[in-house]
Design a protein around this motif. Structure first.
Motif, PDB file in Angstrom:
ATOM      1  N   GLY A  70      -4.548  44.138  -8.066  1.00 24.26           N
ATOM      2  CA  GLY A  70      -5.510  44.794  -8.873  1.00 24.26           C
ATOM      3  C   GLY A  70      -5.136  44.849 -10.084  1.00 24.26           C
ATOM      4  O   GLY A  70      -5.859  44.679 -11.074  1.00 24.26           O
ATOM      5  N   ARG A  73      -4.622  41.707 -12.217  1.00 18.41           N
ATOM      6  CA  ARG A  73      -5.853  40.892 -12.288  1.00 18.41           C
ATOM      7  C   ARG A  73      -5.211  39.688 -11.762  1.00 18.41           C
ATOM      8  O   ARG A  73      -5.681  38.568 -12.016  1.00 18.41           O
ATOM      9  N   THR A  99      -7.766  43.181  -0.706  1.00 17.44           N
ATOM     10  CA  THR A  99      -8.156  43.280  -1.990  1.00 17.44           C
ATOM     11  C   THR A  99      -9.313  41.865  -1.974  1.00 17.44           C
ATOM     12  O   THR A  99     -10.006  41.856  -2.919  1.00 17.44           O
TER      13      THR A  99
END
Ligand code: NAP
Length: 262
Positions: A70, A73, A99
């Protein structure tokens, strides 16, 4: 503040530590529309340079990896770790599920016996250690520097251990260590088996050409092999045996990202 142009490019994380991971990083690094980061565990003190960005060290379990995906990215993950690196592979599966980041595994095929081989497959290092009871004294152990504890009680055997870095105890009482990282030739391996009068070879089913020469040497000299089976991959993960397969998968995985174009 303007967004640096690099941050808008799809980011691929390669979980590395293998020849295949290096080849994948090189292929991805040639594509200016992508960003590639290779992650290394940090086991080898002086790893050879890699194309693209590199990060080193554990993530802190599946949750740590999910957080890293996260924070950086990441748009797709390719687990190109060694077939026996089961923990990081399990963590990658859990982090991808948490995720939603697409995950594939790049895993070289295992070795297959051919005529003349005297292999016995065993499910674990512990089973390999048990199976040594039926063999001669001189053992060539190419299973790496970790896991030597499984052989530590076997005082009746002499172990020649080949590893990239020196092993740490516990290890067998009668031990000689060869520090080397390959690739190896059939000629060199045959000479090694002869010089050390090896009675039995213990290896993990790593697959690949770089360390496969020992099997041809063992075949030529009639040396039996205890072949430790690979741990199973998590059931749901997409797995590819070659670079072309995983590059094709990446193309479609990145094409599906929200607003994304590979
Ligand atoms: P492992 O048992 O599956 O992993 C143990 C821990 O090391 C993982 O939980 C993770 O720590 C960290 N880790 C492993 N691979 C990592 C990576 N690529 N990037 C960041 N962290 C990583 O793995 P292993 O068998 O110790 O292998 C370690 C590395 O050596 C791998 O990259 C593998 O490809 C390479 N290698 C392994 C072998 C082998 O025989 N096992 C042979 C050649 C090369 P956290 O939980 O903290 O994230």
């Amino acid at each position: 503040m303007p967004v640096p142009p690099g941050l808008t490019r799809p980011h691929v994380l390669v979980l590395g530590g293998t020849t295949e991971a290096r080849a994948l990083a090189a292929a991805l690094d040639e594509r200016p529309e992508l960003r590639v980061t290779t992650s290394l565990a940090g086991r080898v003190k002086d790893p050879a340079a890699l194309p693209g960005a590199v990060r080193v060290g554990g993530f802190g379990g599946a949750a740590g990896l999910a957080a890293w995906l996260g924070a950086h990215r990441v748009d797709a993950v390719v687990d190109a770790t060694h077939p026996f690196a089961a923990d990081i592979t399990a963590h990658a599966g859990l982090a991808a599920a948490e995720t939603g980041v697409p995950l594939a595994v790049l895993r070289r095929p295992g070795w297959e016996p051919v005529a003349g081989d005297q292999w016995r497959r065993v499910p674990s290092l512990r089973d390999a250690a048990r199976a040594l009871a039926g063999h001669g004294r001189e053992v060539f152990l190419t299973t790496g520097r970790t896991g030597l504890a499984e052989f530590s009680g076997l005082d009746g055997h002499h172990f020649l251990v080949r590893a990239v870095e020196p092993p740490e105890p516990p290890f067998p009482r009668h031990l000689r260590v060869l520090l080397d990282r390959g690739p190896y030739t059939v000629h060199g391996e045959t000479e090694l088996l002869r010089a050390h009068r090896v009675d039995v070879l213990v290896t993990k089913d790593s697959g690949g050409a770089a360390t496969g020469a020992k099997l041809a040497a063992a075949r030529a000299l009639g040396v039996p092999v205890l072949m430790v089976d690979r741990p199973a991959l998590p059931g749901t993960v997409r797995a590819f045996a070659d670079l072309a397969g995983v590059l094709g998968w990446l193309e479609s995985a990145l094409g599906r990202r929200p607003g994304g174009r590979p």
